[in-house]
Design a protein around this motif. Structure first.
Motif, PDB file in Angstrom:
ATOM      1  N   GLY A 158      10.079   5.176 -39.895  1.00  0.00           N
ATOM      2  CA  GLY A 158       9.127   6.203 -39.534  1.00  0.00           C
ATOM      3  C   GLY A 158       8.837   6.141 -38.043  1.00  0.00           C
ATOM      4  O   GLY A 158       9.516   5.418 -37.304  1.00  0.00           O
ATOM      5  N   ASP A 159       7.864   6.889 -37.587  1.00  0.00           N
ATOM      6  CA  ASP A 159       7.573   6.957 -36.157  1.00  0.00           C
ATOM      7  C   ASP A 159       6.322   6.176 -35.775  1.00  0.00           C
ATOM      8  O   ASP A 159       5.708   6.421 -34.739  1.00  0.00           O
ATOM      9  CB  ASP A 159       7.454   8.413 -35.697  1.00  0.00           C
ATOM     10  N   LEU A 160       5.941   5.190 -36.605  1.00  0.00           N
ATOM     11  CA  LEU A 160       4.817   4.316 -36.292  1.00  0.00           C
ATOM     12  C   LEU A 160       5.355   2.940 -35.902  1.00  0.00           C
ATOM     13  O   LEU A 160       6.160   2.346 -36.626  1.00  0.00           O
ATOM     14  CB  LEU A 160       3.874   4.182 -37.490  1.00  0.00           C
ATOM     15  N   VAL A 161       4.917   2.446 -34.756  1.00  0.00           N
ATOM     16  CA  VAL A 161       5.396   1.179 -34.204  1.00  0.00           C
ATOM     17  C   VAL A 161       4.409   0.073 -34.552  1.00  0.00           C
ATOM     18  O   VAL A 161       3.189   0.240 -34.384  1.00  0.00           O
ATOM     19  CB  VAL A 161       5.547   1.288 -32.675  1.00  0.00           C
ATOM     20  N   TYR A 162       4.908  -1.064 -35.021  1.00  0.00           N
ATOM     21  CA  TYR A 162       4.023  -2.215 -35.227  1.00  0.00           C
ATOM     22  C   TYR A 162       3.554  -2.712 -33.865  1.00  0.00           C
ATOM     23  O   TYR A 162       4.350  -3.075 -32.998  1.00  0.00           O
ATOM     24  CB  TYR A 162       4.752  -3.332 -35.974  1.00  0.00           C
ATOM     25  N   GLY A 163       2.237  -2.745 -33.673  1.00  0.00           N
ATOM     26  CA  GLY A 163       1.680  -3.076 -32.370  1.00  0.00           C
ATOM     27  C   GLY A 163       1.547  -4.552 -32.079  1.00  0.00           C
ATOM     28  O   GLY A 163       1.154  -4.935 -30.974  1.00  0.00           O
ATOM     29  N   GLY A 164       1.856  -5.403 -33.051  1.00  0.00           N
ATOM     30  CA  GLY A 164       1.766  -6.839 -32.807  1.00  0.00           C
ATOM     31  C   GLY A 164       0.427  -7.445 -33.168  1.00  0.00           C
ATOM     32  O   GLY A 164       0.096  -8.541 -32.700  1.00  0.00           O
ATOM     33  N   ALA A 165      -0.359  -6.776 -34.007  1.00  0.00           N
ATOM     34  CA  ALA A 165      -1.630  -7.323 -34.487  1.00  0.00           C
ATOM     35  C   ALA A 165      -1.784  -6.961 -35.955  1.00  0.00           C
ATOM     36  O   ALA A 165      -1.472  -5.833 -36.357  1.00  0.00           O
ATOM     37  CB  ALA A 165      -2.802  -6.783 -33.678  1.00  0.00           C
ATOM     38  N   GLN A 166      -2.264  -7.903 -36.739  1.00  0.00           N
ATOM     39  CA  GLN A 166      -2.416  -7.671 -38.177  1.00  0.00           C
ATOM     40  C   GLN A 166      -3.408  -8.665 -38.760  1.00  0.00           C
ATOM     41  O   GLN A 166      -3.733  -9.683 -38.148  1.00  0.00           O
ATOM     42  CB  GLN A 166      -1.076  -7.840 -38.900  1.00  0.00           C
ATOM     43  N   ILE A 167      -3.867  -8.359 -39.965  1.00  0.00           N
ATOM     44  CA  ILE A 167      -4.497  -9.339 -40.845  1.00  0.00           C
ATOM     45  C   ILE A 167      -3.551  -9.521 -42.019  1.00  0.00           C
ATOM     46  O   ILE A 167      -3.054  -8.539 -42.584  1.00  0.00           O
ATOM     47  CB  ILE A 167      -5.880  -8.889 -41.340  1.00  0.00           C
ATOM     48  N   VAL A 168      -3.296 -10.776 -42.386  1.00  0.00           N
ATOM     49  CA  VAL A 168      -2.308 -11.032 -43.430  1.00  0.00           C
ATOM     50  C   VAL A 168      -2.773 -12.189 -44.310  1.00  0.00           C
ATOM     51  O   VAL A 168      -3.362 -13.164 -43.831  1.00  0.00           O
ATOM     52  CB  VAL A 168      -0.921 -11.334 -42.812  1.00  0.00           C
ATOM     53  N   ARG A 169      -2.521 -12.068 -45.602  1.00  0.00           N
ATOM     54  CA  ARG A 169      -2.733 -13.185 -46.523  1.00  0.00           C
ATOM     55  C   ARG A 169      -1.449 -14.021 -46.516  1.00  0.00           C
ATOM     56  O   ARG A 169      -0.357 -13.496 -46.771  1.00  0.00           O
ATOM     57  CB  ARG A 169      -3.014 -12.676 -47.935  1.00  0.00           C
ATOM     58  N   PRO A 170      -1.545 -15.304 -46.256  1.00  0.00           N
ATOM     59  CA  PRO A 170      -0.338 -16.111 -46.098  1.00  0.00           C
ATOM     60  C   PRO A 170       0.219 -16.695 -47.392  1.00  0.00           C
ATOM     61  O   PRO A 170       1.191 -17.454 -47.349  1.00  0.00           O
ATOM     62  CB  PRO A 170      -0.813 -17.236 -45.174  1.00  0.00           C
ATOM     63  N   ASP A 171      -0.337 -16.338 -48.539  1.00  0.00           N
ATOM     64  CA  ASP A 171       0.039 -16.984 -49.803  1.00  0.00           C
ATOM     65  C   ASP A 171       1.544 -16.950 -50.069  1.00  0.00           C
ATOM     66  O   ASP A 171       2.129 -17.932 -50.536  1.00  0.00           O
ATOM     67  CB  ASP A 171      -0.700 -16.321 -50.977  1.00  0.00           C
ATOM     68  N   ARG A 172       2.180 -15.813 -49.791  1.00  0.00           N
ATOM     69  CA  ARG A 172       3.598 -15.660 -50.126  1.00  0.00           C
ATOM     70  C   ARG A 172       4.512 -16.499 -49.227  1.00  0.00           C
ATOM     71  O   ARG A 172       5.705 -16.650 -49.535  1.00  0.00           O
ATOM     72  CB  ARG A 172       4.016 -14.192 -50.034  1.00  0.00           C
ATOM     73  N   LEU A 173       3.988 -17.053 -48.145  1.00  0.00           N
ATOM     74  CA  LEU A 173       4.818 -17.878 -47.269  1.00  0.00           C
ATOM     75  C   LEU A 173       5.398 -19.082 -48.003  1.00  0.00           C
ATOM     76  O   LEU A 173       6.500 -19.538 -47.689  1.00  0.00           O
ATOM     77  CB  LEU A 173       3.997 -18.364 -46.075  1.00  0.00           C
ATOM     78  N   ALA A 174       4.660 -19.583 -48.972  1.00  0.00           N
ATOM     79  CA  ALA A 174       5.120 -20.768 -49.703  1.00  0.00           C
ATOM     80  C   ALA A 174       6.392 -20.494 -50.501  1.00  0.00           C
ATOM     81  O   ALA A 174       7.136 -21.425 -50.819  1.00  0.00           O
ATOM     82  CB  ALA A 174       4.015 -21.258 -50.641  1.00  0.00           C
ATOM     83  N   GLY A 175       6.664 -19.233 -50.797  1.00  0.00           N
ATOM     84  CA  GLY A 175       7.827 -18.896 -51.598  1.00  0.00           C
ATOM     85  C   GLY A 175       9.102 -18.653 -50.810  1.00  0.00           C
ATOM     86  O   GLY A 175      10.148 -18.368 -51.402  1.00  0.00           O
ATOM     87  N   VAL A 176       9.036 -18.762 -49.466  1.00  0.00           N
ATOM     88  CA  VAL A 176      10.226 -18.558 -48.632  1.00  0.00           C
ATOM     89  C   VAL A 176      10.905 -19.906 -48.429  1.00  0.00           C
ATOM     90  O   VAL A 176      10.273 -20.866 -47.956  1.00  0.00           O
ATOM     91  CB  VAL A 176       9.853 -17.933 -47.276  1.00  0.00           C
ATOM     92  N   ALA A 177      12.182 -19.984 -48.774  1.00  0.00           N
ATOM     93  CA  ALA A 177      12.885 -21.270 -48.753  1.00  0.00           C
ATOM     94  C   ALA A 177      13.216 -21.736 -47.336  1.00  0.00           C
ATOM     95  O   ALA A 177      13.184 -22.939 -47.052  1.00  0.00           O
ATOM     96  CB  ALA A 177      14.169 -21.165 -49.577  1.00  0.00           C
ATOM     97  N   GLU A 178      13.545 -20.803 -46.452  1.00  0.00           N
ATOM     98  CA  GLU A 178      13.985 -21.182 -45.114  1.00  0.00           C
ATOM     99  C   GLU A 178      12.828 -21.728 -44.285  1.00  0.00           C
ATOM    100  O   GLU A 178      11.659 -21.390 -44.494  1.00  0.00           O
ATOM    101  CB  GLU A 178      14.596 -19.985 -44.385  1.00  0.00           C
ATOM    102  N   ASP A 179      13.165 -22.553 -43.299  1.00  0.00           N
ATOM    103  CA  ASP A 179      12.174 -23.029 -42.335  1.00  0.00           C
ATOM    104  C   ASP A 179      11.945 -22.000 -41.235  1.00  0.00           C
ATOM    105  O   ASP A 179      10.821 -21.835 -40.748  1.00  0.00           O
ATOM    106  CB  ASP A 179      12.626 -24.346 -41.693  1.00  0.00           C
ATOM    107  N   VAL A 180      13.002 -21.326 -40.822  1.00  0.00           N
ATOM    108  CA  VAL A 180      12.954 -20.378 -39.707  1.00  0.00           C
ATOM    109  C   VAL A 180      13.108 -18.969 -40.267  1.00  0.00           C
ATOM    110  O   VAL A 180      14.156 -18.634 -40.826  1.00  0.00           O
ATOM    111  CB  VAL A 180      14.070 -20.678 -38.681  1.00  0.00           C
ATOM    112  N   PHE A 181      12.081 -18.147 -40.122  1.00  0.00           N
ATOM    113  CA  PHE A 181      12.163 -16.784 -40.642  1.00  0.00           C
ATOM    114  C   PHE A 181      11.084 -15.921 -40.015  1.00  0.00           C
ATOM    115  O   PHE A 181      10.064 -16.409 -39.525  1.00  0.00           O
ATOM    116  CB  PHE A 181      12.035 -16.764 -42.171  1.00  0.00           C
ATOM    117  N   SER A 182      11.337 -14.618 -40.043  1.00  0.00           N
ATOM    118  CA  SER A 182      10.430 -13.632 -39.467  1.00  0.00           C
ATOM    119  C   SER A 182       9.377 -13.206 -40.484  1.00  0.00           C
ATOM    120  O   SER A 182       9.590 -13.268 -41.701  1.00  0.00           O
ATOM    121  CB  SER A 182      11.232 -12.413 -39.013  1.00  0.00           C
ATOM    122  N   LEU A 183       8.255 -12.719 -39.984  1.00  0.00           N
ATOM    123  CA  LEU A 183       7.242 -12.138 -40.860  1.00  0.00           C
ATOM    124  C   LEU A 183       7.761 -10.920 -41.607  1.00  0.00           C
ATOM    125  O   LEU A 183       7.163 -10.505 -42.604  1.00  0.00           O
ATOM    126  CB  LEU A 183       6.003 -11.749 -40.048  1.00  0.00           C
TER     127      LEU A 183
END
Length: 223
Positions: A158-183
């Protein structure tokens, strides 16, 4: 509501070379103030709680710059973890629950984006991203990132750019297997579950990722 703030200050700043050969990008000045201090000021003005930042490239300079302030450091000197891995490593410093994250290499001209996110956050959200219409961006290369459905939920493309600021719940981070990964990994999971939302920024925004963007940002601040 007071939430912790995580500032991503560990990037190599490759696009900002040669300035970043000797100075980490968060310490590059725009309008007489470092990008990092601009981000910290937005957080302070919005009334955030604990503040953490990660470091990697020329990290000692950043550590020295914030010495004596009430800021905790997540050290990624040995391995740059990207945004997702970096946030997960910093979680013990931030505490439980939702987290504000911010990229320092942008300039906002208008309402405080962190305050706006906090005012619009709801407990049923997994993430709330600050989005900027493409025609309100400066220094942006390429198109947009997202659009929104009628309920304000994120849709990829779409034509909306992520501005680099957010509020996020981090719970799902535990389910990512890799050490290095993007949001982006986290967002995709949240989008699929209908939990990722967006808020459109009413002001102007500048990407300060390249040397030529510094003048653009300073012109925007002077407007």
């Amino acid at each position: 509501m007071s939430l912790p703030l995580m500032i991503f200050a560990a990037g190599k700043g490759t696009r900002m070379a040669p300035l970043t050969d000797v100075t980490p990008k968060p310490l590059i000045e725009v309008g007489g103030q470092t990008l990092l201090d601009r981000a910290l000021a937005l957080g302070q003005q919005a009334g955030v709680g604990r503040v953490a930042l990660n470091i990697h490239h020329l990290g000692d300079q950043i550590r020295d710059h914030v010495s004596g302030r009430n800021i905790v450091i997540s050290d990624e000197s040995d391995l740059l973890l990207e945004t997702g891995g970096g946030l997960r490593k910093a979680l013990p410093l931030l505490g439980p629950g939702p987290v504000i994250t911010m990229n320092p290499d942008v300039v906002w001209h208008g309402p405080n984006p962190i305050r706006a996110l906090m005012d619009n956050w709801r407990e049923d959200m997994e993430a709330l991203l600050m989005l900027v219409p493409l025609d309100h961006t400066h220094g942006r290369q390429g198109g947009g990132d997202f659009s929104l459905d009628p309920a304000g939920r994120l849709i990829r493309r779409g034509d909306l750019v992520y501005g680099g600021a957010q509020i996020v719940r981090p719970d799902r981070l535990a389910g990512v297997a890799e050490d290095v990964f993007s949001l982006n990994r986290l967002w995709d999971l949240m989008i699929a579950a209908g939990g990722a939302h967006g808020l459109i920024y009413p002001g102007e925004w500048c990407d300060v990722g390249r040397p030529d963007c510094i003048a653009l940002a300073e012109s925007l601040l002077d407007a």
